[in-house]
Structures are given as structure tokens and as C-alpha cells.
Design a protein around this motif. Sequence first.
Motif, short mmCIF file in Angstrom:
data_model
loop_
_atom_site.label_atom_id
_atom_site.label_comp_id
_atom_site.label_asym_id
_atom_site.label_seq_id
_atom_site.Cartn_x
_atom_site.Cartn_y
_atom_site.Cartn_z
N ASN A 28 0.82 -1.22 0.00
CA ASN A 28 0.00 0.00 0.00
C ASN A 28 0.85 1.26 0.00
OD1 ASN A 28 -2.91 -0.06 -0.02
ND2 ASN A 28 -2.83 -1.34 1.81
N LYS A 29 1.94 1.21 0.76
CA LYS A 29 2.77 2.41 0.94
C LYS A 29 3.70 2.66 -0.24
CE LYS A 29 5.71 4.77 4.26
NZ LYS A 29 6.32 4.74 5.60
N LEU B 42 -6.47 -2.76 -3.40
CA LEU B 42 -7.14 -2.87 -4.69
C LEU B 42 -7.59 -1.49 -5.19
CD1 LEU B 42 -9.40 -6.03 -4.17
CD2 LEU B 42 -7.43 -5.86 -5.70
N ASN B 43 -8.12 -0.71 -4.25
CA ASN B 43 -8.59 0.64 -4.61
C ASN B 43 -7.44 1.55 -5.02
OD1 ASN B 43 -10.87 2.46 -4.80
ND2 ASN B 43 -9.96 3.55 -3.08
N SER C 159 -17.67 -9.11 -3.07
CA SER C 159 -17.92 -8.32 -1.85
C SER C 159 -16.68 -7.52 -1.47
CB SER C 159 -18.30 -9.27 -0.71
OG SER C 159 -18.65 -8.56 0.44
N GLY C 160 -15.48 -8.14 -1.56
CA GLY C 160 -14.23 -7.45 -1.23
C GLY C 160 -13.90 -6.34 -2.20
N VAL C 161 -14.15 -6.57 -3.51
CA VAL C 161 -13.87 -5.54 -4.51
C VAL C 161 -14.82 -4.35 -4.33
CG1 VAL C 161 -13.80 -5.01 -6.99
CG2 VAL C 161 -12.93 -7.21 -6.16
N PHE D 172 -14.99 0.72 -6.23
CA PHE D 172 -16.42 0.43 -6.36
C PHE D 172 -16.87 0.32 -7.81
CE2 PHE D 172 -20.96 1.01 -6.21
CZ PHE D 172 -21.33 0.24 -5.12
N ASP D 173 -16.27 1.12 -8.69
CA ASP D 173 -16.65 1.06 -10.11
C ASP D 173 -16.43 -0.34 -10.68
OD1 ASP D 173 -17.38 3.65 -10.05
OD2 ASP D 173 -15.55 4.44 -10.95
#
Length: 932
Positions: free
Chosen positions: A305-306, A360-361, A404-406, A411-412
Amino acid sequence: QMEDPIQLKEEGNKYFQANDYEKALQSYTQAIKLNKDKALQAVLYRNRAACFLKKEEYAKAASDASRAIDINASDIKALYRRSQALEKLGKLDQAFKDAQKCVTLEPRNKNFQETLRRLGANIQEKVNAWGRFSTDSRVQKMFEILLDENSDKEKREKAANNLIVLGREEAGAERIFQNNGVNLLLQLIETKNPELILAAVRTLSGMCTGHKARATAILHYLGIDSICMWMSVDNEEISLAVCNLLQTITDCLMGQGKEEHHGKEEALVLDTKKDLRMITMCLLDMLVSKKVSGQGRDRALNLLNKNIPRKDLKDHDNSRTIFVIDNGLKKILKVVGQIPEMPDCLPLTENTQLTASVLLNKLYDDLRCDPERDNYRVICEEYIKSKIDPQDMDKTLHAVQIVSGVLQGPFDVGNKLLGMKGVMEMMVALCGSEREIDQLVAVEALIHASTKLSRATFIITNGVTLLKEIYKKTKNEKIKIRALVGLCKLGSAGGTDYGLRQFAEGSTEKLAKQCRKWLCNNSIDARTRKWAVEGLSYLTLDADVKDDFVEDEPALKAMFDLAKASDKTILYSVASALVNCTNSYDTKELVPELVQLAKFSKQHVPEEHPKDKKDFVVKRVKRLLKAGVVSALACMVKADSAILTDQSKELIARVFLALCEDPKDRGTIVAQGGGKALIPLAVEGTDVGKIKASHALAKIAAISNPDIAFPGERVYEVVRPLVSLLNTERDGLQNYEALLGLTNFSGRSDKLRLKIIKEKALPDIENYMFENHDQLRQAATECMCNLVVNKEVQERFVADGNDRLKLVVLLCGEDDEKVQVAAAGALAMLTAAQKKLCTKMTQVTTQWLEILQRLCLHDNMEVQHRGLVIAFNLINADKELAKKLVESEMLEILTYIGKREDHPKMQHIINVARDCLTKCMDYELIKPLSQA
């Protein structure tokens, strides 16, 4: 004599604040003898330790602090006081250890960081002066002590701390490196002794910091596989230390951190891309390995993430993100698709899957063009298709969990996955399955899918009946609570309690009561209880529900305890529920004409619930404060940035602002850590969140002692948020309370005044001195009165080509008494400090003499005194100015006041008038009465 320990503690606190440490000691000692409550006993011991510190009885201070720590090992005040005492006793290694614990508990506390740095420096000095040995022999000696199993424990601890300090210094790090130190540190790690492993890893981190060549060599010597294996262990402290080591190495390879040149290294060109890709691949492999602990998996996700997404979108190189998508997107999807209740699940923590969704986002947001986004989506779709198997329900279940996780990430993409053929139908079908695990996963997926109203419409049509059936029939609490949250979320899709009531068939109180029962039931797992909080975050839109909720103290405390666990979803849900309870959400004013029109057309018109009126809101705020809401919010603010989203920060800031509304409550908020918690909220987050947090800070700063509310260097961090509220786009109340806060600060020290000037607040403050609004003009003038003590501000008044002095003189002639007091105070200080301003004052306006005379004859003694001080400054500055005053009615005024009989209340005024007359006599402008 008092026999109540709490009263004795309060008495001791008053004596301590009055610097009467002997009496404070007596009160605390008596309280300790009478008290039987463990928590209070810890407070009493640490308070008595503070007294002993002030009396320089350091051994007793250390002893009392230790007793407090024995009761509560995380008592940060006791740890810090023991560290201070041990430092004075010369036990630097033990003091360093306590300071380290303080920094671990509060990593953002600059005071603790400074103490740790100072102790490290002092230990380093002792290390440098240690014995007759050279650096090389000292390093060898440390390793001998550490590797000898028979060594004394205290000696080992001292050697470990010395080694860490030495590794942070360039010379020490190089000597360790050159003397086979990396191999010896590896031996320490292989001992499997947690303390030695920590010492070795921290030393390696110090050696790698800011030195690319050494970091590269250490990476190759240790091996990335070994480093990842150490990070995978089920020991939080070791896992975190190894994670920090890998981050340090990554920073060096990416060219971040301190830029230093070391000998011939400047001429070397190190190709780091290969090493960075190797690290990335190993981290991705960790995500899907069963040998990795849940904590280790979280560390890997946090490092990705970082370091993978671009920090600045202006940088066009997103190759790291493309590499991870091509080589690891499916691995991340596997993590989000895990089902904890199934036997083949990977080891996870509460935060693992949410952190994976955040990754993921971030990866999706880092993509630059549609083809890259299409590739991302296609990989997700293909992976989900590979999991859907009508013959294998478990595989299909994993597919639903991935969707559900995605949905909790990009969100798109999640929305497009929902549009895949049969996915929504599969969710609805699983809701009707007889297997409880199917229902559990499907209900969660429906909840996340219903975030978009278009999808919610589909679910209302197809899934609501199933959710209601599941809620009524299932005996599994985990499923029941999720079904309830699904119903609540769909019911509040319109964002009003009306929609919620309609959906819940008028039974919101009943549903909320059930949620509170689940929340307080400790036999239910924490993850399920968190869903109860999410349910309440929707149900508290109903005014009756929020009123009942704040009355239920056990439920509130249970929610606060869960909030301290720092889970992304729980933080947002807790903050949402508190926003609803404090009514700190934005409300739109209803236009009367539109209301009438709506009624005429028989549309529903929302009306304010009686329990949403101010009196009820105030009562709820008081109950929340009593239940310990501030401590919970302060813990929430300390959560990792991947968990504490900007939206959650904004909600927390809204709650804090509502809590600060009553000035009587602000002391409690400060005492429980609210002031400290607000600072990061005012600096980072959404624009609305930063403004709300800054406003709450202004409310605290306006009436609190800055030394108590924002101790140490922290007070300087508050200045910028306060100055930001002076912007004309902010509302009048925000402007006013920011000015009050800056006035309070500017009266404390010149260092604070300089900080206010540095933040470019002066032009705004001057503008508000022209303001038509009486309170704003008064507050700005009072602030300027404090600022003129500073020489830089004085020079601005002296400079040609501005009307600053004219404005202050004219404000002295205002009818508003408070403005007069402030303006006269400013003018008195300016004319005392700068003689040039005495002459300039008589030139800026023809009304100066009339205004001065009015000040000297004012009924308010404070205004009169300041006027006479200005007159004295003019007389003292120049004989010609004195002559002007003597030739005017000022002489008569000064004579009248100077000839008055001595009076205790007026003596300071009479004395100044007499000083003016004496100075005029010195100039021989007037003669004593005896010579007249």
C-alpha cells in the motif's frame, strides 16, 4: 481530615498546580493509604512520582512510577516519569527503554520523540567514552555479551541498546558493517530470543538508513526470503520491526530518506529496479502463503500500500502498479475472497481483508488510462469466472466473497462485476440456501452491493423478502445481525429516518434494542458485534433510537471498546453513529413556500423530531462525555492511515465540534486527550473535516490555558489551523473564535507570536479590525494588542506608507468600551517601545489629541490608565511633544488627576499622572506650585 481518596487526589492536584509540592505529597500519600481502587491507586502513585521529580528525589520518583506501571503496564505518564527519574539517576539504558515504550504507545508525540533522541544521544556519548577500547573492540565486546547465554540480563539489555544507538550513527554503523557485524546480527536473530531479535533488527534498520550501498549489501546478505520469513512470525513487535527494516531498505533503493554521499559511493551506479521487483514479488507471495501469520500478511499488504502506488499523480511512471496488477492482482483477490469460517482459510487478522480492499482501490486509482483500467477489470472478471462452478458451491462462495471485497475497494470495478451474468442472481439464491455459511457470505455481499441506489433497487425488488425471512427464521446470531444491517442499510438508502421507519415497519426502536443486546454480548465474536455497530449507525438516524442509545451506558462503552480495535469499518460506523447522536450532520433549511407546496401535493414533508431539538442534543452530548467518548475518539484518531479514511476523519471532527459546544465541557475534553487528537484532524482529511476540527481547536484555544491544553511543542501545531479559520470564506463564528484562540496564544510567549506572524495571520487580523461586526472588531483588536509586544510587528507600524497606527488611534476613540481597552493597550505598548511612533501618532490624524483626552477622562479605570500611559510615553519621548500636551487641555487633566488624594484602587492611575507632571517639570515646561 478528609477520608475520601478522590477528594484527597483533587486536593493534591490543586497543591501541585500551585507549586506546593510538599502539601501535594501529603495529600497523595494519605489518599494512597485510604484507597482500595487499583486504577485510582495507579494515578495516585504516578502523581506522587511527579511531586518527587519536582523535589529532585529521583529514586522515590522512579519507585512510585514503577508501582503505577505494575498496576497498568501501559500507563504512559508513569512510564515517562520513570524515564525522567532514571535519566537523572544516570540509568540511561533503562530510561531509554521506558522512552521507547512511550514512543510505541504514542508515536506522534514530539516530546517523547525528543526524549528518545536525547537519551539515544547521551547513551551514544557514553558508548563513545566506554573504556580503553576502540570502536571495533567495543562492537566485538557487545556481540560477545549478547551471544553469551550466561551473560547477566541487565548487561545484555545495555549491550543491545548500545548496539541499536551505534547502528544509527554513520561511524558506528560502518564499523559494525566492516567487522563482520551483519553475520553476528544474523546469529542474534537465529537465537530465537525475542529481545535479541528485536535488537538485531533495529540495529540493521539503523545501518540501512540513508545508505543505499549498505542497504543493498545487507539485503543480499540476509536474503529477501529470510526477511519475509521473519516478518511472517506471529509476534507483533518482531513483525513490525522487520517491516520497518524492509521499509528502510525500500526507501534507500527508491532514493528516499536522507540524501548522503559516502566515500566512493557517489561514483557508483546501483541498479535498484531488480531488487525492488524482487521485494515486491516476495511480498505478493506472502499474501497467499499459509505459512505466513495474519500479522505478517497485514505487514506485506501495508508495505505494498505504501510503496507501490505513485505518491504524486504528476509523476507519469506507474510501472510499479502495472507490475503488481500483472503479477499479483489475482493474489490480492485471493486474500479478499477468503472466508474465515471455512477450514481452508489463510491466517487473517480483523483488518487483513479490508487492507487488501484498500490496496485494490489504490492500485485502480493509480492507473492512467482506460486500457489499463480495462485490463484490471478483465483480470478480476476472469478470476471470478474461474471460481464459479455450479458443481462446487464452496468455489462459487469464494467468487461472491471476492465481489464483496472488490465492492469495498474500487467500487466502479465492483459494480461492473455485479453486472456479470448471474452474479446478482447467485447472491440472491445463496440467501435462500440452507447452509448457514452461504447465507452469511451472501448477506454481506448484498450489504456491500446496496451502496449504489441503482443496485439497492434491484435488491429491494429481489432480496428484501429473503433478508426478512432470514432475520426472522435463522438462529445463527452472525447471520441474523447481518440480515438486520442489510435491512437497515436499504431502509436508510434515502438518507432519512423516514425511509428507515417505512422500511422497518415502524419498529426501529425494537431493532436498535436487539443491536444493543448483541453489542453488549461478549460471548459473541468481535467481528459479529461490529456488525451491530453498523446497524446502529443506520438506526440512529431515528431520534428515538439515538436517545435510547445514549441512555444505555453499557452499550456505549462496548462500542467504544470496539472502536479502539482500529478496524476501518468499525471506525466509520462508530463515527457515523456518534454524528447521528450529536446531530452534527449537515441539515438543509426548508424553504417555507416549498413546504407548503409539498403539503398541497400530499407529499411527505420531513419535520424536526422533538428529540432532535437543542435541549435533547445537549443532554445526549453530556451523556456521551460521561461515558468516555473523548478517549474513544482519541484512540480512533491514532489508527493507521490505511484504516482511518478521510471520511472517517471528517465524521470524528464533526463529533468533536459538537462536544466542544459548551465551554464548561472543554476542560474535560482536553483532560481526556481531545486537544491532542484534534491536531492531525485539522491538518489531514477532507476540506470540511479540516475546517470542523480547526473550529473545535479554536473553541478549546479560546478559553483554555495553552500550556495545559497543548503542552510542549504541540501548541505551535495548533496555530496554522486557527489561522486557516480567518479566511473570509469561513463563517463569522469561526472567524471570531479563531481570533479569540490566537489572542490567547499571542499572550503566552514571543515564540508563539512569531509563529502567528510566520503563518501570515497579520493581514487577516488587521482586516478584521476594520470589520463592521462589533465582536469581530473587538477580538481582532485584542489579538493585535498582544501581538504588538513583538518587535517585528512594531517595525510594521513604524514603516512608512501604511495606516496601521492611524487605525489603532481611531479605534481608541470608538464607543465600544472593550475595543477601546484593547486599542489603548496596543497604543500604550507601541509608544513605549518605539519613540518614533510617538511623533507619528500626532501626524496620522488630527483627532489624536481629542481621543487621548477622552481616554484620560474615561470612567473605566483600565481605559483611563492606558490613556495616561500613552500621554506619559509622548511626554517622555520628546520635549516638543510634551510642549504640545502642556499647551492643550491635557495639562489641566493631568493636574486634576495628579492632585487627587492617594487611593488604593486608583493609585496606579494617580502615579502615572504625577509622573507626567514631573517629566514636564524636568523639561521646565511647568513649575511646581510653590514656585508658581
